[in-house]
Design a protein around this motif. Structure first.
Motif, mmCIF file in Angstrom:
data_model
loop_
_atom_site.group_PDB
_atom_site.id
_atom_site.type_symbol
_atom_site.label_atom_id
_atom_site.label_comp_id
_atom_site.label_asym_id
_atom_site.label_seq_id
_atom_site.Cartn_x
_atom_site.Cartn_y
_atom_site.Cartn_z
ATOM 1 N N HIS A 1 0.737 -1.283 0.173
ATOM 2 C CA HIS A 1 0.007 -0.012 0.039
ATOM 3 C C HIS A 1 1.016 1.206 -0.050
ATOM 4 O O HIS A 1 1.907 1.375 0.983
ATOM 5 C CB HIS A 1 -0.987 0.269 1.377
ATOM 6 C CG HIS A 1 -1.897 0.967 1.130
ATOM 7 N ND1 HIS A 1 -1.714 2.459 1.771
ATOM 8 C CD2 HIS A 1 -3.310 0.941 0.578
ATOM 9 C CE1 HIS A 1 -2.809 3.153 1.453
ATOM 10 N NE2 HIS A 1 -3.817 2.393 1.015
ATOM 11 N N GLY A 2 0.642 2.189 -0.668
ATOM 12 C CA GLY A 2 1.661 3.183 -1.065
ATOM 13 C C GLY A 2 1.588 3.984 0.118
ATOM 14 O O GLY A 2 3.086 4.613 0.602
ATOM 15 N N VAL A 3 0.766 4.569 0.714
ATOM 16 C CA VAL A 3 0.716 5.294 1.918
ATOM 17 C C VAL A 3 1.533 4.745 3.002
ATOM 18 O O VAL A 3 2.322 5.140 3.753
ATOM 19 C CB VAL A 3 -0.719 6.051 2.272
ATOM 20 C CG1 VAL A 3 -0.715 6.535 3.777
ATOM 21 C CG2 VAL A 3 -1.305 6.688 1.258
ATOM 22 N N GLU A 4 1.137 3.465 3.275
ATOM 23 C CA GLU A 4 1.850 2.640 4.392
ATOM 24 C C GLU A 4 3.091 2.284 4.021
ATOM 25 O O GLU A 4 4.222 2.448 4.859
ATOM 26 C CB GLU A 4 1.209 1.270 4.420
ATOM 27 C CG GLU A 4 -0.289 1.551 4.760
ATOM 28 C CD GLU A 4 -1.127 0.205 5.012
ATOM 29 O OE1 GLU A 4 -0.332 -0.935 4.487
ATOM 30 O OE2 GLU A 4 -2.351 0.117 5.410
ATOM 31 N N TYR A 5 3.639 2.357 2.751
ATOM 32 C CA TYR A 5 4.992 2.076 2.430
ATOM 33 C C TYR A 5 5.859 3.308 2.846
ATOM 34 O O TYR A 5 6.847 3.095 3.363
ATOM 35 C CB TYR A 5 5.111 1.803 1.034
ATOM 36 C CG TYR A 5 6.690 1.615 0.608
ATOM 37 C CD1 TYR A 5 7.262 0.438 0.848
ATOM 38 C CD2 TYR A 5 7.333 2.762 0.029
ATOM 39 C CE1 TYR A 5 8.711 0.528 0.501
ATOM 40 C CE2 TYR A 5 8.619 2.746 -0.486
ATOM 41 C CZ TYR A 5 9.288 1.670 -0.124
ATOM 42 O OH TYR A 5 10.483 1.362 -0.509
ATOM 43 N N LEU A 6 5.411 4.445 2.423
ATOM 44 C CA LEU A 6 6.067 5.741 2.399
ATOM 45 C C LEU A 6 6.114 5.862 3.854
ATOM 46 O O LEU A 6 7.170 6.220 4.727
ATOM 47 C CB LEU A 6 5.531 6.898 2.079
ATOM 48 C CG LEU A 6 5.464 6.979 0.516
ATOM 49 C CD1 LEU A 6 4.686 8.133 -0.189
ATOM 50 C CD2 LEU A 6 6.822 7.196 -0.004
ATOM 51 N N ALA A 7 5.066 5.683 4.961
ATOM 52 C CA ALA A 7 5.192 5.874 6.313
ATOM 53 C C ALA A 7 6.126 4.867 6.944
ATOM 54 O O ALA A 7 6.699 5.376 7.695
ATOM 55 C CB ALA A 7 3.950 5.747 7.066
#
Length: 512
Positions: free
Chosen positions: A399-405
């Motif tokens: 998941h993009g947002v979770e990855y960046l976090a």
């Protein structure tokens, strides 16, 4: 003595018809000095430049002394080669200037019966002490060299007497055979471009020996050479694009400051022995042959790409294409380490899809001294994204947002160095923006959210950031597609209100 100025005041518009024609319709262009008119003509192909003789007597002889001559078969005569040859011959007969700055010839070569004609044209240009000679015998075709081999046509060879010339500073050859004599004398040659040709190592060595002040070398779809040795030479800029060899090139470049490696990854098996002066490095790669990528973890292209990155890791300015970003995304997901780069200026070309995020984060992690980040967002219809990547990425879904976090720690450049960020192509646009006119507002919002996700990640973690500038494609496009303007306004408000790690960071939106 000052000349008397004549000022005409028209109080009644109806009286303008009584004024002389030269006053009603002044020909400002024709009144310009010859040097400026020659500059205007230099941007035209010969067929268009010749037509200017019909404008007025002032233009009648300008073409015969213009410093730049451009002859192109596809523009001048699409059907009849004889007409084209006659046109060029007549133009050269009428040419009056004692020297030529640039001589350009684009012609679809079809056999040796044209050799004496082309020889004469080249000798004319060199006799007139041309500084720039551009000879393209492919007829704007990328595959003409291969076609000649298939039908048994010997390519045109540069005349031997042309290898002894002191006026040339730039030579561009496309689909031309180069058989240099033992001694080459191009004493003032600074830029040399060779496209679609075959040479042996000893022939390249003769050319390099004969170009003592050569600064730039461009090779495109060439073959036969196994090494480029610039030791003791002044070559500062090297571009190798789609080099046609199974083993690539061995390159010694102690003074090379700018290096551009482009084309298919399978043609980039180069071995760099010495690049201590490298400042600017560009990787613009793609893959047109996908055999061996079904099991990407074991692919040999890992080694080719890794060798390229290792050779360029000391460059201060690094530019990588979207394909490189995608491969680095795979490296991040399979925990394959990238080299540590010394760059303080990084340029990324990317579609900024979710699958690009790991590669971008990986580059940030591997660039601990980065001060300036440039992101050029390319519309997805420009990208070389293939089913092999899609299949592989499906194995590593995230998941993009979770990855960046999860990646907010261990990014030294964001903590200590990164001060300037510029993002181009935000939301949409590009040369083919009309394809996006039919996009719904929801689709535009989804696209802007993906792009805004990375923007917010950078704002949240760039602790010493001074300025971030976000550019939409251009104002004209946004005015033509009104829903873009609305989305752009809402997204900009959201980003401007987002908290920033740097208390003095300035964020602005503009048009490119």
């Amino acid at each position: 003595m000052l000349q008397q100025q004549h000022i005409i005041t028209v109080q009644n518009p109806d009286h303008i018809s009584n004024l002389p024609d030269s006053v009603q319709n002044p020909d400002h262009i024709s009144n310009l000095p010859d040097s400026i008119l020659h500059c205007i003509l230099s941007f035209l192909h010969a067929t268009d430049a010749v037509k200017t003789v019909l404008l007025s007597k002032r233009w009648a002889h300008l073409f015969t002394s213009t410093p730049n001559l451009h002859f192109q078969k596809s523009r001048l005569c699409k059907r009849n080669d004889n007409d084209f040859v006659s046109f060029v011959n007549q133009a050269l007969i009428l040419y009056e200037s004692p020297t030529i700055q640039e001589f350009h010839l684009v012609f679809y070569y079809k056999g040796k019966f044209y050799n004496p004609i082309i020889d004469d044209w080249i000798r004319f240009a060199l006799w007139k002490k041309a500084r720039v000679l551009h000879l393209d015998l492919s007829g704007d075709s990328f595959s003409n060299w291969g076609y000649w081999k298939f039908v048994g046509i010997d390519p045109y060879s540069l005349p031997l007497d042309s290898f002894n010339n002191d006026s040339l500073t730039e030579l561009r050859l496309n689909s031309v055979n180069i058989n240099p004599p033992m001694i080459v004398s191009w004493k003032n040659m600074k830029r040399l471009s060779l496209e679609q040709t075959s040479m042996a190592d000893y022939e390249m060595e003769r050319i390099l020996n004969g170009c003592p002040v050569l600064e730039e070398l461009f090779l495109y779809k060439c073959n036969g050479i196994s090494r480029l040795d610039f030791r003791g030479r002044n070559v500062r800029k090297l571009t190798v694009n789609d080099y046609d060899s199974e083993f690539g090139l061995e390159i010694w470049g102690p003074n090379v400051m700018s290096l551009n490696i482009s084309g298919d990854i399978g043609t980039a098996r180069h071995r760099f022995k010495s690049l201590p002066s490298l400042v600017n490095a560009t990787l613009n790669l793609q893959m047109s042959f996908y055999a061996g990528w079904d099991d990407y973890e074991e692919s040999e292209y890992h080694d080719i790409f890794r060798a390229l990155l290792d050779a360029l890791r000391h460059a201060r300015v690094l530019k990588v294409c979207t394909w490189c970003v995608q491969v680095l995304s795979i490296w991040e997901l399979i925990r394959f380490p990238a080299p540590i780069f010394s760059c303080n200026y990084l340029i990324l070309e990317t579609g900024l899809r979710k699958w690009d995020l790991p590669g971008i984060v990986g580059l940030l992690r591997s660039s601990p001294y980065l001060e300036t980040l440039i992101i050029k967002i390319i519309p997805t219809f420009y990208l070389n994204w293939d089913e092999t990547f899609e299949y592989f990425m499906a194995k590593y879904y995230f998941h993009g947002v979770e990855y960046l976090a999860s990646q907010e720690s261990n990014l030294p450049c964001l903590e200590h160095c990164l001060k300037t960020i510029k993002i181009f192509g935000f939301i949409g646009g590009g040369d083919k923006y009309k394809k996006q006119k039919a996009w719904s507002v929801n689709r535009i919002l989804r696209r802007s959210m993906r792009q805004g996700m990375l923007v917010k990640f950078l704002l949240k973690n760039a602790m010493v950031l001074d300025k971030m500038t976000i550019y939409a494609s251009n104002e004209r496009e946004f005015k033509m597609i009104k829903k873009w303007s609305g989305v752009f306004s809402e997204v900009s408000k959201d980003i401007l209100a987002f908290p920033r790690a740097s208390s003095h960071a300035e964020v602005s939106f503009s048009y490119a």
